[in-house]
Scaffold this active site. Structure first.
Site, PDB file in Angstrom:
ATOM      1  CG  ASP A  47      -1.793  -1.220   1.327  1.00 41.29           C
ATOM      2  OD1 ASP A  47      -2.145  -1.786   0.276  1.00 41.29           O
ATOM      3  OD2 ASP A  47      -2.105  -1.628   2.461  1.00 41.29           O
ATOM      4  CD  GLU A  81      -8.710  -2.154  -1.467  1.00 45.00           C
ATOM      5  OE1 GLU A  81      -9.246  -2.072  -0.346  1.00 45.00           O
ATOM      6  OE2 GLU A  81      -7.969  -3.096  -1.804  1.00 45.00           O
TER       7      GLU A  81
END
Length: 460
Positions: A14, A203
């Site tokens: 991430d 997302e």
């Protein structure tokens, strides 16, 4: 350093890359090898000089939402089992603001005088927007952007996106009447290019500005790619432009999350890959990208290069930097010093991009050596350049390669050396695997793990 660009024992998925001053910083989640769940309770930070992005330094744990062996939690409302997901850090007026997504708990903003922290809680988010929009104050996958005029924005969402403007005086208060939902749609919106379900928002929002164009990088619906949409305003409307990278192209797939950044004049896309036979054990990777004059970003292939331009075939290559890994094979970490590719079968292809073999017009042959761990089955590992034996074995490579040799692998642990054809120039390298079994024995060994590959080297 090759991909992964951080030390191989470090799992930072991430990734949100940021350049502050003369260093590039990476902020992200923190996974553990072979874990059965995503992330843990800490944010770790690494940085490198912009003029040498191979020289990464670890700044340790710079924020915690749970107790660690050295420190109490930096948050007093999260409990001992909280997990920190996908943070972001921005600079505003000489201060550095961390935006924390805490699983199942209200998120917060923390602040530091330095980009490497340590960060201290400033406030939980303050807002008047509906709880169902911001998931009860969690603010999933927060991405924050400070524009040239000093106005600040936050972008969030899981399955459904939203953005809002932040009060630039405190950086944690959502300004009233600034909420915009579905800035990247969760339902088809053909007029803006979102004309297939794969392009819709899943997302991992991340905002960047290049010139006068605003780029929203995000994880699209149900695929291991990173997509981007552009606008002439930080609040949209956004138009779908394409995909930047596919981390599941002939590789074990899962989610992806990352962003783009310019490091010393070169643009890169940061993303992550799965390891340890799990979608919850992810390592950060990076690829060079190009932003064209019309604002488009051509999709790039995944490679083993990281910040390098080529790999050196005459130095020992650790097998786990493979960028092609099919047929159920996967990287596993045996310990902090040792990682191998395991579950290699006759269906497997392992690939590396790219090696520079240099110029040597006098050598017709060279040696190839591989360090393996036998699994009780005799087999051969075939060595190809630029492709494999048939054009349909890989999705990301549509050329038939040239076989330059093979090695025979036995039952036990060993280093195998064989003479193969010499090559020059820059090439991708692929390995395929076969046995001599036929009939019912071939069916029996189909899918059986043949051996584990630790490392290899070419020698002239």
């Amino acid at each position: 350093m090759a991909n992964p660009y951080l030390p191989k024992w470090e799992y930072i998925p991430d990734g949100e890359p940021r350049v502050f001053g003369d260093r590039v910083y990476i902020y992200g989640s923190h996974d553990k090898a072979g874990s059965g769940s995503f992330c843990d309770c800490v944010l770790k930070c690494w940085s490198a000089p912009v003029d040498n992005p191979n020289q990464w330094v670890c700044h340790g744990d710079i924020f915690r939402v749970g107790k660690t062996r050295d420190h109490e939690s930096d948050t007093d409302w999260t409990g001992d089992k909280a997990k920190l997901f996908a943070p972001d850090v921005v600079e505003k007026d000489g201060k550095y603001f961390l935006y924390a997504y805490i699983e199942g708990k209200k998120g917060c903003v923390a602040v530091s005088d330095h980009p490497e922290g340590p960060f201290k809680v400033l406030s939980q988010y303050k807002y008047n927007i509906p709880e169902e929009v911001c998931n009860g104050g969690i603010f999933i996958d927060p991405a924050v952007f400070v524009d040239d005029d000093g106005r600040a924005y936050i972008y969030c969402g899981y399955l459904k996106s939203f953005l809002a403007e932040l009060n630039p005086d405190n950086m944690y208060e959502i300004l009233d009447d600034t909420l915009i939902e579905d800035f990247i749609p969760s339902e088809l919106r053909p007029e803006d290019g979102f004309d297939s379900k794969e392009k819709l928002f899943f997302e991992a929002a991340s905002m960047r500005k290049v010139g006068d164009t605003y780029y929203m990088i995000y994880s699209p619906n149900d695929c291991p790619k990173l997509a981007y949409a552009t606008s002439d305003s930080p609040v949209g409307p956004f138009k779908f432009r394409g995909y930047i990278v596919d981390s599941g192209a002939d590789y074990p797939d899962g989610n992806d999350h990352g962003s783009i950044i310019n490091v010393n004049g070169q643009w890169y896309i940061f993303y992550h890959r799965m390891t340890n036979g799990s979608i919850m054990s992810r390592r950060g990777c990076v690829e060079r990208i190009e932003i064209l004059p019309d604002g488009t970003i051509p999709m790039v292939e995944t490679t083993s290069l990281g910040f390098e331009t080529s790999l050196n075939p005459y130095q020992i290559t650790d097998a786990d930097i493979a960028c092609i890994l099919t047929g159920g094979a996967f990287v596993t970490e045996r310990n902090v010093f040792s990682r191998v590719i395991r579950n290699i079968t006759t269906e497997t292809v392992i690939g590396y991009k790219y090696f520079d073999f240099g110029d040597d017009f006098g050598s017709k042959t060279m040696e190839f050596a591989a360090k393996v761990r036998g699994m009780g089955t005799d087999c051969r590992m075939n060595i190809y350049i630029d492709g494999v034996d048939t054009a349909d074995r890989l999705k990301s490579v549509n050329t038939i390669g040239k076989k330059i040799g093979s090695i025979t692998i036995g039952h036990d642990d060993s280093v195998i050396t064989e003479v193969i054809e010499a090559v020059t120039g820059r090439h991708s390298v692929f390995f395929t695997f076969e046995t001599d079994y036929s009939g019912w024995m071939a069916d029996y060994f189909k899918g059986r793990s043949l051996f584990e590959l630790e490392s290899f080297v070419f020698m002239k």
